[in-house]
Design an enzyme around this catalytic site. Structure first.
Site, PDB file in Angstrom:
ATOM      1  N   PHE A   1       0.821  -1.198   0.000  1.00 44.03           N
ATOM      2  CA  PHE A   1       0.000   0.000   0.000  1.00 44.03           C
ATOM      3  C   PHE A   1       0.860   1.255   0.000  1.00 44.03           C
ATOM      4  O   PHE A   1       1.822   1.368   0.774  1.00 44.03           O
ATOM      5  CB  PHE A   1      -0.878   0.062   1.256  1.00 44.03           C
ATOM      6  N   ASP A   2       0.477   2.200  -0.832  1.00 47.94           N
ATOM      7  CA  ASP A   2       0.917   3.577  -0.655  1.00 47.94           C
ATOM      8  C   ASP A   2       0.239   4.100   0.616  1.00 47.94           C
ATOM      9  O   ASP A   2      -0.751   3.518   1.084  1.00 47.94           O
ATOM     10  CB  ASP A   2       0.503   4.386  -1.886  1.00 47.94           C
ATOM     11  N   LEU A   3       0.726   5.198   1.165  1.00 46.69           N
ATOM     12  CA  LEU A   3       0.141   5.749   2.393  1.00 46.69           C
ATOM     13  C   LEU A   3      -0.691   6.997   2.103  1.00 46.69           C
ATOM     14  O   LEU A   3      -1.917   6.985   2.219  1.00 46.69           O
ATOM     15  CB  LEU A   3       1.240   6.051   3.409  1.00 46.69           C
ATOM     16  N   ASP A   4      -0.039   8.096   1.701  1.00 47.22           N
ATOM     17  CA  ASP A   4      -0.751   9.355   1.454  1.00 47.22           C
ATOM     18  C   ASP A   4      -1.688   9.218   0.258  1.00 47.22           C
ATOM     19  O   ASP A   4      -1.286   8.806  -0.829  1.00 47.22           O
ATOM     20  CB  ASP A   4       0.245  10.484   1.164  1.00 47.22           C
TER      21      ASP A   4
END
Length: 237
Positions: free
Chosen positions: A15-18
């Site tokens: 997963f990316d975060l932002d």
């Protein structure tokens, strides 16, 4: 949002975060505006900053400073880090539905990772604040000085460190960097429509699927994981 028992056994989801798990735009833009004021600039309200979530910090700060004909990138980066650590990171709510997505994927057998351009320690701090850090096997992010923030390298490190085969992995993110980083490592990618990609950006990046809402992610991840497995079996037949 339910899946059959263990349909994702052996799957790794990065997963990316932002813009994917957390809604960080308000905190990032507020921090940038304060940096500009501290450096003697009056932030231009007409200057569109919606694109700033996603790129490595040096890239985005350099681009913003060019708008003000300022070259003090290192100074601005240092001030940004100081401000974001104290105030900006507090303005990072979790997108509605994403907590449930993480729990559903884990219950279905997937192992979760973070691959973010944010410094690793900062990403961990934000996830800890929201009680999410234990849902991830490992967090991959930039160094404290924001080096090592490129998505292809972050994803490659996760695959290498955990001996993840490419057909067992899926990357999820909201920007073209996430999709191109996945494809550079020969893994499938799912784009999300609630993040910060510009008009047409996600379609141009060409992920294997796009989720309009978080509750679509578990089934899309399952579909991509099994499609990748079928492809491997077909090529080996």
């Amino acid at each position: 949002m339910t899946l059959p028992a263990s349909p994702l056994g052996g799957a790794s989801v990065l997963f990316d975060l932002d813009g994917t798990i957390i809604n960080s735009r308000t905190g990032i833009i507020a921090t940038i505006h304060q940096v500009l004021r501290d450096m003697g600039h009056d932030p231009d309200p007409e200057h569109d900053l919606n694109w700033v979530v996603g790129p490595p910090l040096r890239d985005l700060i350099g681009e913003i400073l060019r708008y003000y004909d300022d070259t003090r990138c290192d100074e601005a980066m240092e001030r940004y880090r100081q401000l974001y650590e104290t105030t900006g990171k507090l303005q990072t709510p979790v997108f509605e539905g994403m907590r449930e997505v993480l729990d559903t994927l884990r219950a279905a057998g997937a192992t979760l990772y973070i691959a973010t351009s944010k410094p690793k320690a900062l990403a961990r701090s934000i996830l800890e604040r929201h009680g999410l850090v234990e849902r991830f096997r490992e967090i991959y992010g930039a160094q404290p000085d924001d080096s090592g923030a490129e998505k292809p390298e972050l994803i490659a490190s996760a695959l290498r460190d955990h001996k993840i085969e490419t057909h067992h992995a899926v990357m999820i993110g909201d920007r073209r960097f996430d999709i191109s980083g996945a494809h550079a490592n020969n893994i499938r990618a799912i784009g999300v429509a609630w993040g910060y990609s510009g008009a047409g950006e996600m379609l141009e990046a060409a992920p294997e699927a796009i989720a309009a809402t978080p509750d679509q992610l578990p089934m899309l991840v399952t579909a991509q994981f099994h499609a990748a497995m079928r492809h491997v079996h077909a090529t080996q037949a």
